[in-house]
Write a protein that holds these residues in place. Structure first.
Motif, PDB file in Angstrom:
ATOM      1  N   GLY A 151       0.767  -1.228   0.000  1.00 14.24           N
ATOM      2  CA  GLY A 151       0.000   0.000   0.000  1.00 14.24           C
ATOM      3  C   GLY A 151       0.799   1.280   0.000  1.00 14.24           C
ATOM      4  N   HIS A 152       2.087   1.214  -0.348  1.00 13.21           N
ATOM      5  CA  HIS A 152       2.917   2.415  -0.463  1.00 13.21           C
ATOM      6  C   HIS A 152       3.124   2.716  -1.941  1.00 13.21           C
ATOM      7  N   PHE A 153       2.656   3.855  -2.391  1.00 13.35           N
ATOM      8  CA  PHE A 153       2.808   4.188  -3.804  1.00 13.35           C
ATOM      9  C   PHE A 153       4.226   4.674  -4.079  1.00 13.35           C
ATOM     10  N   ILE A 154       4.901   3.989  -4.987  1.00 13.67           N
ATOM     11  CA  ILE A 154       6.231   4.369  -5.464  1.00 13.67           C
ATOM     12  C   ILE A 154       6.108   4.641  -6.958  1.00 13.67           C
ATOM     13  N   PRO A 155       6.493   5.829  -7.427  1.00 12.48           N
ATOM     14  CA  PRO A 155       6.327   6.151  -8.856  1.00 12.48           C
ATOM     15  C   PRO A 155       7.106   5.201  -9.750  1.00 12.48           C
ATOM     16  N   ALA A 156       6.503   4.831 -10.858  1.00 10.69           N
ATOM     17  CA  ALA A 156       7.153   3.913 -11.793  1.00 10.69           C
ATOM     18  C   ALA A 156       8.327   4.558 -12.511  1.00 10.69           C
ATOM     19  N   ASP A 157       8.416   5.888 -12.481  1.00 10.06           N
ATOM     20  CA  ASP A 157       9.503   6.540 -13.214  1.00 10.06           C
ATOM     21  C   ASP A 157      10.874   6.327 -12.571  1.00 10.06           C
ATOM     22  N   ILE A 158      10.925   5.630 -11.437  1.00  6.43           N
ATOM     23  CA  ILE A 158      12.244   5.289 -10.882  1.00  6.43           C
ATOM     24  C   ILE A 158      13.015   4.361 -11.823  1.00  6.43           C
ATOM     25  N   PHE A 159      12.300   3.739 -12.773  1.00  4.12           N
ATOM     26  CA  PHE A 159      12.967   2.840 -13.718  1.00  4.12           C
ATOM     27  C   PHE A 159      13.465   3.574 -14.972  1.00  4.12           C
ATOM     28  N   ASN A 160      13.192   4.862 -15.080  1.00  7.09           N
ATOM     29  CA  ASN A 160      13.671   5.613 -16.245  1.00  7.09           C
ATOM     30  C   ASN A 160      15.187   5.615 -16.350  1.00  7.09           C
ATOM     31  N   LYS A 161      15.866   5.555 -15.211  1.00  8.96           N
ATOM     32  CA  LYS A 161      17.330   5.623 -15.236  1.00  8.96           C
ATOM     33  C   LYS A 161      17.957   4.379 -15.863  1.00  8.96           C
ATOM     34  N   LEU A 180      16.709  -8.669 -13.827  1.00 11.24           N
ATOM     35  CA  LEU A 180      15.612  -8.886 -14.765  1.00 11.24           C
ATOM     36  C   LEU A 180      14.442  -9.613 -14.108  1.00 11.24           C
ATOM     37  N   MET A 181      14.749 -10.617 -13.291  1.00 13.96           N
ATOM     38  CA  MET A 181      13.676 -11.322 -12.592  1.00 13.96           C
ATOM     39  C   MET A 181      12.922 -10.370 -11.671  1.00 13.96           C
ATOM     40  N   SER A 182      13.665  -9.539 -10.971  1.00 17.42           N
ATOM     41  CA  SER A 182      13.034  -8.583 -10.063  1.00 17.42           C
ATOM     42  C   SER A 182      12.221  -7.547 -10.832  1.00 17.42           C
ATOM     43  N   LEU A 183      12.718  -7.102 -11.981  1.00 13.91           N
ATOM     44  CA  LEU A 183      11.993  -6.147 -12.810  1.00 13.91           C
ATOM     45  C   LEU A 183      10.708  -6.767 -13.355  1.00 13.91           C
ATOM     46  N   TYR A 184      10.788  -8.009 -13.794  1.00 12.15           N
ATOM     47  CA  TYR A 184       9.605  -8.699 -14.294  1.00 12.15           C
ATOM     48  C   TYR A 184       8.540  -8.817 -13.207  1.00 12.15           C
ATOM     49  N   GLU A 185       8.980  -9.175 -12.000  1.00 12.05           N
ATOM     50  CA  GLU A 185       8.049  -9.273 -10.876  1.00 12.05           C
ATOM     51  C   GLU A 185       7.404  -7.915 -10.595  1.00 12.05           C
ATOM     52  N   ALA A 186       8.215  -6.853 -10.617  1.00 13.27           N
ATOM     53  CA  ALA A 186       7.710  -5.512 -10.312  1.00 13.27           C
ATOM     54  C   ALA A 186       6.691  -5.046 -11.341  1.00 13.27           C
ATOM     55  N   SER A 187       6.872  -5.443 -12.584  1.00 13.77           N
ATOM     56  CA  SER A 187       5.993  -4.966 -13.658  1.00 13.77           C
ATOM     57  C   SER A 187       4.548  -5.386 -13.458  1.00 13.77           C
ATOM     58  N   HIS A 188       4.309  -6.421 -12.664  1.00 13.11           N
ATOM     59  CA  HIS A 188       2.945  -6.900 -12.440  1.00 13.11           C
ATOM     60  C   HIS A 188       2.185  -6.055 -11.426  1.00 13.11           C
ATOM     61  N   LEU A 189       2.843  -5.060 -10.853  1.00 15.72           N
ATOM     62  CA  LEU A 189       2.178  -4.132  -9.929  1.00 15.72           C
ATOM     63  C   LEU A 189       1.759  -2.847 -10.640  1.00 15.72           C
ATOM     64  N   SER A 190       1.647  -2.873 -11.950  1.00 19.49           N
ATOM     65  CA  SER A 190       1.347  -1.658 -12.705  1.00 19.49           C
ATOM     66  C   SER A 190      -0.104  -1.237 -12.539  1.00 19.49           C
ATOM     67  N   ILE A 191      -0.340   0.059 -12.742  1.00 17.86           N
ATOM     68  CA  ILE A 191      -1.693   0.596 -12.794  1.00 17.86           C
ATOM     69  C   ILE A 191      -1.867   1.274 -14.141  1.00 17.86           C
ATOM     70  N   TRP A 522      -6.654  -6.178 -13.895  1.00 21.07           N
ATOM     71  CA  TRP A 522      -5.583  -6.328 -12.906  1.00 21.07           C
ATOM     72  C   TRP A 522      -5.007  -4.957 -12.517  1.00 21.07           C
ATOM     73  N   LYS A 523      -4.852  -4.077 -13.484  1.00 23.66           N
ATOM     74  CA  LYS A 523      -4.334  -2.746 -13.173  1.00 23.66           C
ATOM     75  C   LYS A 523      -5.290  -1.985 -12.264  1.00 23.66           C
ATOM     76  N   CYS A 524      -6.574  -2.150 -12.493  1.00 18.56           N
ATOM     77  CA  CYS A 524      -7.563  -1.519 -11.632  1.00 18.56           C
ATOM     78  C   CYS A 524      -7.511  -2.118 -10.227  1.00 18.56           C
ATOM     79  N   LEU A 525      -7.388  -3.434 -10.147  1.00 17.70           N
ATOM     80  CA  LEU A 525      -7.277  -4.090  -8.843  1.00 17.70           C
ATOM     81  C   LEU A 525      -6.013  -3.650  -8.118  1.00 17.70           C
ATOM     82  N   ASN A 526      -4.911  -3.553  -8.851  1.00 18.48           N
ATOM     83  CA  ASN A 526      -3.664  -3.053  -8.254  1.00 18.48           C
ATOM     84  C   ASN A 526      -3.852  -1.656  -7.665  1.00 18.48           C
ATOM     85  N   LYS A 527      -4.505  -0.802  -8.423  1.00 20.12           N
ATOM     86  CA  LYS A 527      -4.718   0.573  -7.966  1.00 20.12           C
ATOM     87  C   LYS A 527      -5.509   0.592  -6.670  1.00 20.12           C
TER      88      LYS A 527
END
Length: 577
Positions: A151-161, A180-191, A522-527
Motif C-alpha cells: 500500500g505504499h505508492f512508489i512512482p514507476a519513473d524510478i525505472f527511467n534511469k 531482470l527477474m526482479s523487474l519482471y516481478e515488479a511490472s505486475h504491480l502496474s496501474i 488487474w491494473k484496476c485491482l492493483n490501484k
C-alpha cells in the motif's frame, strides 16, 4: 455463473449437454492421489487420524492468535530477532520479507514486515538510496514491488534511469538475471497509464527467456519459475511447499526459515483437514445433495475458494461460513443453468428479492427446499457476525443474493429468447453473475472490521475492487471455455458475443481482446490495493487479490477438459505429508 461455472453463458446452446458440462464431468471424475478419490467425494472419507500429527487441537476451539506450532515461544522470538537483524540492512530486509511471503508465513510476522517497509517508504530514504545505489536494478525493483504490495505508492519513473538515450531499456541489463527477474516481478504491480511498466514486462520477459538458453546457467530453474508464476499473481499458499525441499533457494533467507515453514505447513494442513471434515458434515446434514439431485456435489472444490481467499489460520470460522455461501452460488447456478424453467426462475428471483412468504409459497417444492436452506444459511451467518461484531448484516446479504439471482435471470431470458447481447452488455451482467460480489460481501461481513451500515452500503454497491476482481474471473472463465466451445460451436461467452458484434473478427481477435481486458482489470485491482480505501481492511484486500490469483487455476482446462494443475496442488496442499 462464472464462480459456479458450468463455465459459460448458455444462450447459444442447441444441444442438451454442453461442452462445459462435459468439462465439469471430467473434473469430477479426475483422480487426485488414490484410485477412489476426486474433488467431489466427501472429504470426511479421509481418515485424518492416520496422519503423523500429535496435535489434538480442535478447530471448534477459537484460535487466539496465528503462530507456528512449535514447542516454546522462545523459538519464535529467535526468528523475530533474525528478521529484525536482517532489516538493519535495507536490501537484506527486503530479501527477508520476500522469503517470508514466498513461504506463506507472512501472517506470523506482520509487525516485523511492516516495520521494515515503513522505514524504507519515506522520501528521505529514497533520496539517500538513489545517491548511493544508482544501478542496482534487483534492489530497486524488489523494493518497488514490496512497497506497492503493502500500500505504499512508489512512482514507476524510478525505472527511467535504466533506459538508454533512445528511451529503451539498456541492453546491458540483459546480463543481470537477478535484476531482470526482479523487474519482471515488479511490472505486475502496474496501474493504468504506466507504460514504462508495460515496457519493463516485455523487455524482462524477452531477455529472461533468452537467458534460459545459455548453457550452465545456474538460475535457469528460478527464471522459469518467475516467468510461470510471478509473485504478485501467484498464491504462495499453493507454491510454498516447492521451496521446502532439499535444494537451496536463490534467496538465502528461505533456507534460514525453511524449518519453521515446514512445521507451520503441517500445522495448517491439519487445520484444513479438520475444516474439510466440518464442511462435509454440514453439507450432509442440510441434505441438499439428495433433494437437488441434479446439482453438483463438490464440497472440497467450494472449500478451495475459501482457503485461497482467507489464508490466515486464525480465520477458521470465516472459512467455514464462506464455504457455505459459495456452495449456494453453485446450487442456485445449477437451478438457473440446468434445471429450472423460465417461469420457475422468475418466481425464484421474486422470492429472493422480497423474502416474503407469499412469494415463497408460489415456488415448486425443489425451489422451496433450496430457498429455505439459503435463508437459514444467511440468518445463521448474520447471527454469528452480530454476536461477534455487534452489527447485523442480514439486510445487506439478502440484497446481494437478490442481485445475483437477477443477473442469473437476465442470462436465462437471453437463452430463452435466443438473444445474443453486445459484448459489453454481456460483461456488465457477467460481473454480477460471476458470484464474486456475493463472495466478497460475505467476506467483508465475516471479517467484521469497520462494519457499519455506511460501509456495508458501500460494499453492496459494487466498488472497483469488486468489479475488477469479478471481471478477471468472468473473462478468464470465458477464455478457458472458448477453446472447447469453438470445437463444437454450441456454448456462448464473451468470445462469441464479441465475434457476433464484429462480423469480420476471428476467435483469436476475441481472445486478444479478453487478455487485454484482463490486464486492465488487474491494473484496476492493483490501484485499489495501492491507494487503499480506509473502508477495506488489509485482510479484505488480500482476499480480493487471492481470489483473482486462484482464477487461472480454476479455469485453465487442458486438452482433456481437466484441471491437472489444480488437482496436483490440492493434493499437495491438503493430503501429501
Amino acid at each position: 455463473m462464472a464462480l459456479a461455472s458450468y463455465a459459460s453463458f448458455r444462450s447459444f446452446k442447441s444441444c442438451s449437454v454442453s461442452n462445459s458440462q462435459n468439462r465439469i464431468t471430467a473434473f469430477e471424475n479426475s483422480k487426485l492421489f488414490r484410485s477412489d478419490y476426486d474433488l467431489t467425494i466427501p472429504p470426511k472419507l479421509i481418515n485424518i487420524n492416520n496422519t503423523h500429527h500429535h496435535n489434538t487441537m480442535s478447530i471448534s476451539t477459537p484460535l487466539q492468535k496465528s503462530k507456528p506450532f512449535i514447542n516454546i515461544d522462545h523459538d519464535l522470538d529467535i526468528y523475530r530477532d533474525v528478521i529484525r537483524k536482517a532489516g538493519e540492512d535495507p536490501f537484506e530486509g527486503l530479501k527477508m520479507i520476500d522469503a517470508i511471503q514466498r513461504l506463506g508465513i507472512d501472517y506470523i510476522f506482520e509487525e516485523e514486515i511492516d516495520g521494515i517497509l515503513q522505514s524504507q517508504s519515506h522520501h528521505k530514504f529514497f533520496n539517500e538510496f538513489e545517491h548511493h545505489h544508482q544501478d542496482d536494478l534487483h534492489e530497486v525493483a524488489l523494493r518497488f514491488r514490496l512497497l506497492r504490495q503493502h500500500g505504499h505508492f512508489i512512482p514507476a519513473d524510478i525505472f527511467n534511469k535504466y533506459k538508454d538515450n533512445n528511451g529503451m531499456f539498456s541492453i546491458r541489463l540483459s546480463e543481470d538475471v537477478d535484476g531482470l527477474m526482479s523487474l519482471y516481478e515488479a511490472s505486475h504491480l502496474s496501474i493504468d497509464g504506466e507504460h514504462i511498466l508495460d515496457e519493463a514486462a516485455l523487455f524482462s520477459a524477452q531477455h529472461l527467456d533468452a537467458s534460459m538458453k545459455r548453457p550452465h546457467l545456474y538460475q535457469t530453474r528460478f527464471v522459469a519459475r518467475t516467468l510461470e508464476n510471478p509473485r504478485h499473481k501467484t498464491l504462495s499458499k499453493f507454491t510454498a511447499k516447492d521451496l521446502l525441499g532439499v535444494y537451496p533457494s536463490e534467496n538465502g533467507h528461505i533456507n534460514v526459515l525453511k524449518e519453521l515453514a515446514k512445521v507451520e505447513f503441517n500445522r495448517v494442513q491439519f487445520i484444513h483437514r479438520m475444516e474439510i471434515d466440518q464442511v462435509t458434515q454440514w453439507w450432509g446434514d442440510i441434505g441438499l445433495a439428495k433433494e437437488l439431485a441434479f446439482a453438483r456435489d463438490q464440497p472440497l472444490k467450494w472449500y478451495i475458494w475459501s482457503i485461497a481467499c482467507l489464508t490466515d489460520p486464525i480465520l477458521s470460522k470465516q472459512r467455514l461460513e464462506l464455504t457455505k455461501s459459495i456452495s449456494f452460488i453453485y446450487m442456485i447456478d445449477d437451478i438457473f443453468d440446468v434445471y429450472g424453467s423460465l417461469d420457475e426462475l422468475v418466481l425464484f428471483t421474486e422470492a429472493v428479492s422480497s423474502w416474503e412468504n407469499s412469494a415463497i409459497e408460489k415456488l415448486p417444492d425443489y425451489m422451496k427446499t433450496c430457498f429455505k436452506a439459503l435463508d437459514n444459511m444467511i440468518n445463521e451467518s448474520s447471527h454469528m457476525i452480530y454476536q461477534k461484531h455487534g452489527w447485523n448484516p442480514l439486510r445487506s446479504l439478502r440484497k446481494t443474493w437478490a442481485s445475483l439471482c437477477e443477473a442469473f435471470l437476465v442470462e436465462a431470458k437471453w437463452f430463452a429468447s435466443g438473444h445474443v447481447p453486445k459484448a459489453e452488455e454481456y460483461l456488465k451482467n457477467g460481473v454480477v453473475s460471476s458470484g464474486v460480489h456475493v463472495v466478497l460481501v460475505h467476506i467483508f461481513a465475516l471479517l467484521g472490521e469497520s462494519l457499519t451500515q455506511n460501509t456495508m452500503d458501500f460494499v453492496e454497491n459494487m466498488p472497483s475492487i469488486i468489479t475488477s476482481t469479478a471481471s478477471i474471473l468472468r473473462l478468464w472463465d470465458d477464455l478457458g471455455s472458448a477453446k472447447d466451445e469453438n470445437q463444437e460451436g454450441h456454448d456462448g461467452s464473451y468470445v462469441e458475443c464479441y465475434m457476433k458484434e464484429r462480423e469480420r473478427s476471428c476467435i483469436e481477435d476475441a481472445r486478444e481482446e479478453i487478455m487485454e481486458k484482463i490486464s486492465e482489470a488487474w491494473k484496476c485491482l492493483n490501484k485499489e490495493c495501492i491507494f487503499r480505501n480506509a473502508v477495506f481492511p488489509s485482510t479484505f484486500l488480500n482476499a480480493s487479490l487471492n481470489l483473482a490469483r486462484l482464477v487461472p487455476l480454476m479455469y485453465s482446462y487442458d486438452n482433456n477438459q481437466r484441471l491437472p494443475t489444480l488437482e496436483q496442488l490440492v493434493k499437495s496442499l491438503l493430503y501429501d505429508p
